[in-house]
Motif scaffolding. Structure first.
Motif, PDB file in Angstrom:
ATOM      1  N   ALA A   1      34.235  40.027  39.843  1.00 11.36           N
ATOM      2  CA  ALA A   1      35.125  41.536  39.523  1.00 11.36           C
ATOM      3  C   ALA A   1      34.353  42.090  38.182  1.00 11.36           C
ATOM      4  O   ALA A   1      34.235  40.994  37.294  1.00 11.36           O
ATOM      5  N   GLN A   2      34.170  43.308  37.932  1.00  9.38           N
ATOM      6  CA  GLN A   2      33.897  43.666  36.537  1.00  9.38           C
ATOM      7  C   GLN A   2      34.789  44.895  36.245  1.00  9.38           C
ATOM      8  O   GLN A   2      35.163  45.729  37.280  1.00  9.38           O
ATOM      9  N   GLY A   3      34.939  45.016  35.060  1.00 13.29           N
ATOM     10  CA  GLY A   3      35.866  46.021  34.657  1.00 13.29           C
ATOM     11  C   GLY A   3      36.165  45.709  33.083  1.00 13.29           C
ATOM     12  O   GLY A   3      35.506  44.940  32.348  1.00 13.29           O
ATOM     13  N   ARG A   4      37.004  46.597  32.592  1.00 11.76           N
ATOM     14  CA  ARG A   4      37.564  46.474  31.154  1.00 11.76           C
ATOM     15  C   ARG A   4      38.878  45.642  31.128  1.00 11.76           C
ATOM     16  O   ARG A   4      39.660  46.335  31.831  1.00 11.76           O
ATOM     17  N   ILE A   5      38.876  44.670  30.452  1.00 11.07           N
ATOM     18  CA  ILE A   5      40.194  43.942  30.429  1.00 11.07           C
ATOM     19  C   ILE A   5      41.352  44.471  29.634  1.00 11.07           C
ATOM     20  O   ILE A   5      41.046  45.339  28.526  1.00 11.07           O
ATOM     21  N   ALA A   6      42.430  44.785  30.092  1.00  6.61           N
ATOM     22  CA  ALA A   6      43.608  45.307  29.465  1.00  6.61           C
ATOM     23  C   ALA A   6      44.669  44.195  29.397  1.00  6.61           C
ATOM     24  O   ALA A   6      44.432  43.040  30.000  1.00  6.61           O
ATOM     25  N   MET A   7      45.623  44.252  28.749  1.00  7.50           N
ATOM     26  CA  MET A   7      46.926  43.444  28.563  1.00  7.50           C
ATOM     27  C   MET A   7      48.045  44.188  29.203  1.00  7.50           C
ATOM     28  O   MET A   7      48.282  45.429  28.818  1.00  7.50           O
ATOM     29  N   ARG A   8      48.684  43.351  29.951  1.00  5.74           N
ATOM     30  CA  ARG A   8      50.162  44.003  30.635  1.00  5.74           C
ATOM     31  C   ARG A   8      51.061  42.754  30.544  1.00  5.74           C
ATOM     32  O   ARG A   8      50.744  41.554  31.324  1.00  5.74           O
ATOM     33  N   ASP A   9      51.945  42.732  29.866  1.00  2.87           N
ATOM     34  CA  ASP A   9      53.143  42.001  29.629  1.00  2.87           C
ATOM     35  C   ASP A   9      52.533  40.422  29.477  1.00  2.87           C
ATOM     36  O   ASP A   9      52.924  39.549  29.776  1.00  2.87           O
ATOM     37  N   GLY A  10      51.466  40.349  28.302  1.00  3.87           N
ATOM     38  CA  GLY A  10      50.828  39.400  27.982  1.00  3.87           C
ATOM     39  C   GLY A  10      49.677  38.727  28.709  1.00  3.87           C
ATOM     40  O   GLY A  10      49.176  37.686  28.516  1.00  3.87           O
ATOM     41  N   GLN A  11      49.476  39.271  29.974  1.00  4.55           N
ATOM     42  CA  GLN A  11      48.643  39.084  31.061  1.00  4.55           C
ATOM     43  C   GLN A  11      47.472  39.801  30.893  1.00  4.55           C
ATOM     44  O   GLN A  11      47.561  40.989  30.802  1.00  4.55           O
ATOM     45  N   LYS A  12      46.338  39.178  31.248  1.00  2.01           N
ATOM     46  CA  LYS A  12      44.832  39.954  31.361  1.00  2.01           C
ATOM     47  C   LYS A  12      44.852  40.681  32.441  1.00  2.01           C
ATOM     48  O   LYS A  12      45.156  39.941  33.776  1.00  2.01           O
ATOM     49  N   VAL A  13      44.470  41.923  32.511  1.00  5.02           N
ATOM     50  CA  VAL A  13      44.518  42.661  33.836  1.00  5.02           C
ATOM     51  C   VAL A  13      43.108  43.509  33.953  1.00  5.02           C
ATOM     52  O   VAL A  13      42.579  43.751  32.751  1.00  5.02           O
ATOM     53  N   LEU A  14      42.566  43.659  35.117  1.00  5.85           N
ATOM     54  CA  LEU A  14      41.412  44.588  35.261  1.00  5.85           C
ATOM     55  C   LEU A  14      41.968  45.716  36.244  1.00  5.85           C
ATOM     56  O   LEU A  14      42.339  45.142  37.496  1.00  5.85           O
ATOM     57  N   TYR A  15      41.889  46.743  35.695  1.00  7.60           N
ATOM     58  CA  TYR A  15      42.576  47.905  36.783  1.00  7.60           C
ATOM     59  C   TYR A  15      41.367  48.562  37.646  1.00  7.60           C
ATOM     60  O   TYR A  15      40.302  48.938  36.960  1.00  7.60           O
ATOM     61  N   ASN A  16      41.564  48.564  39.019  1.00  6.17           N
ATOM     62  CA  ASN A  16      40.455  49.224  39.768  1.00  6.17           C
ATOM     63  C   ASN A  16      38.958  48.495  39.401  1.00  6.17           C
ATOM     64  O   ASN A  16      38.276  49.411  39.310  1.00  6.17           O
ATOM     65  N   PRO A  17      38.894  47.354  39.509  1.00  4.62           N
ATOM     66  CA  PRO A  17      37.717  46.581  39.262  1.00  4.62           C
ATOM     67  C   PRO A  17      36.553  46.763  40.468  1.00  4.62           C
ATOM     68  O   PRO A  17      37.046  47.079  41.532  1.00  4.62           O
ATOM     69  N   TYR A  18      35.430  47.132  39.919  1.00  2.00           N
ATOM     70  CA  TYR A  18      34.194  46.745  40.890  1.00  2.00           C
ATOM     71  C   TYR A  18      34.246  45.370  41.369  1.00  2.00           C
ATOM     72  O   TYR A  18      34.475  44.469  40.460  1.00  2.00           O
ATOM     73  N   TYR A  19      34.104  45.008  42.674  1.00  9.40           N
ATOM     74  CA  TYR A  19      34.086  43.622  43.133  1.00  9.40           C
ATOM     75  C   TYR A  19      33.298  43.342  44.226  1.00  9.40           C
ATOM     76  O   TYR A  19      32.723  44.299  44.792  1.00  9.40           O
ATOM     77  N   GLU A  20      32.838  42.270  44.279  1.00 10.08           N
ATOM     78  CA  GLU A  20      32.134  41.729  45.239  1.00 10.08           C
ATOM     79  C   GLU A  20      32.669  40.432  45.858  1.00 10.08           C
ATOM     80  O   GLU A  20      33.097  39.394  45.227  1.00 10.08           O
ATOM     81  N   LEU A  21      32.674  40.447  47.123  1.00 16.02           N
ATOM     82  CA  LEU A  21      33.338  39.123  48.201  1.00 16.02           C
ATOM     83  C   LEU A  21      32.231  38.106  47.977  1.00 16.02           C
ATOM     84  O   LEU A  21      31.155  38.367  48.267  1.00 16.02           O
ATOM     85  N   GLN A  22      32.463  37.031  47.513  1.00 19.39           N
ATOM     86  CA  GLN A  22      31.537  35.849  47.460  1.00 19.39           C
ATOM     87  C   GLN A  22      31.543  35.226  48.948  1.00 19.39           C
ATOM     88  O   GLN A  22      32.544  34.903  49.360  1.00 19.39           O
TER      89      GLN A  22
END
Length: 126
Positions: free
Chosen positions: A102-123
């Motif tokens: 997954a690709q995107g910009r890291i954000a923090m929510r309630d102390g946890q790392k989050v990627l919102y609407n990430p670009y993703y590839e199923l491996q």
């Protein structure tokens, strides 16, 4: 003399036989992260544009009466990152046990790392 060369493979074999399966899985995931050019989740900071690779541990769907949201916890062997798709209740292939890049910009929510609407590839399984 000469004993050091044979100790490496034997030591690795003993470690594999005596280590916890989850520990070995985490180590394997962490090695795969570096192999595909992704960053370890533990090294990602809020605001960083990142590529992460890991295995989906869980998937949560928002309740019917709430805004459609699909959340997946991605674990790369070091830390978890929550992938959040707004406006989605289901994405084919996003399921526990699946490996995702997954690709995107890291954000923090309630102390946890989050990627919102990430670009993703199923491996694919290797």
């Amino acid at each position: 003399m000469g004993t050091g060369a044979g100790r490496g493979p034997i030591r690795r074999l003993v470690r594999r036989l005596t280590s916890d399966i989850d520990e070995l899985d985490a180590e394997n995931l962490s090695e795969n992260v570096e192999a595909v050019g992704a960053r370890k989740a533990c090294d990602c900071r809020s605001g960083d544009e990142v590529t992460v690779l890991g295995r989906v541990r869980s998937v949560e769907l928002s309740p019917r009466d709430a805004v459609a949201t699909l959340e997946a916890e991605l674990f790369d062997g070091t830390e978890g990152v929550t992938l959040v798709w707004l406006g989605r209740r289901r994405i084919p292939g996003i399921e526990p046990g699946r490996t995702i890049k997954a690709q995107g910009r890291i954000a923090m929510r309630d102390g946890q790392k989050v990627l919102y609407n990430p670009y993703y590839e199923l491996q694919t399984a290797t």
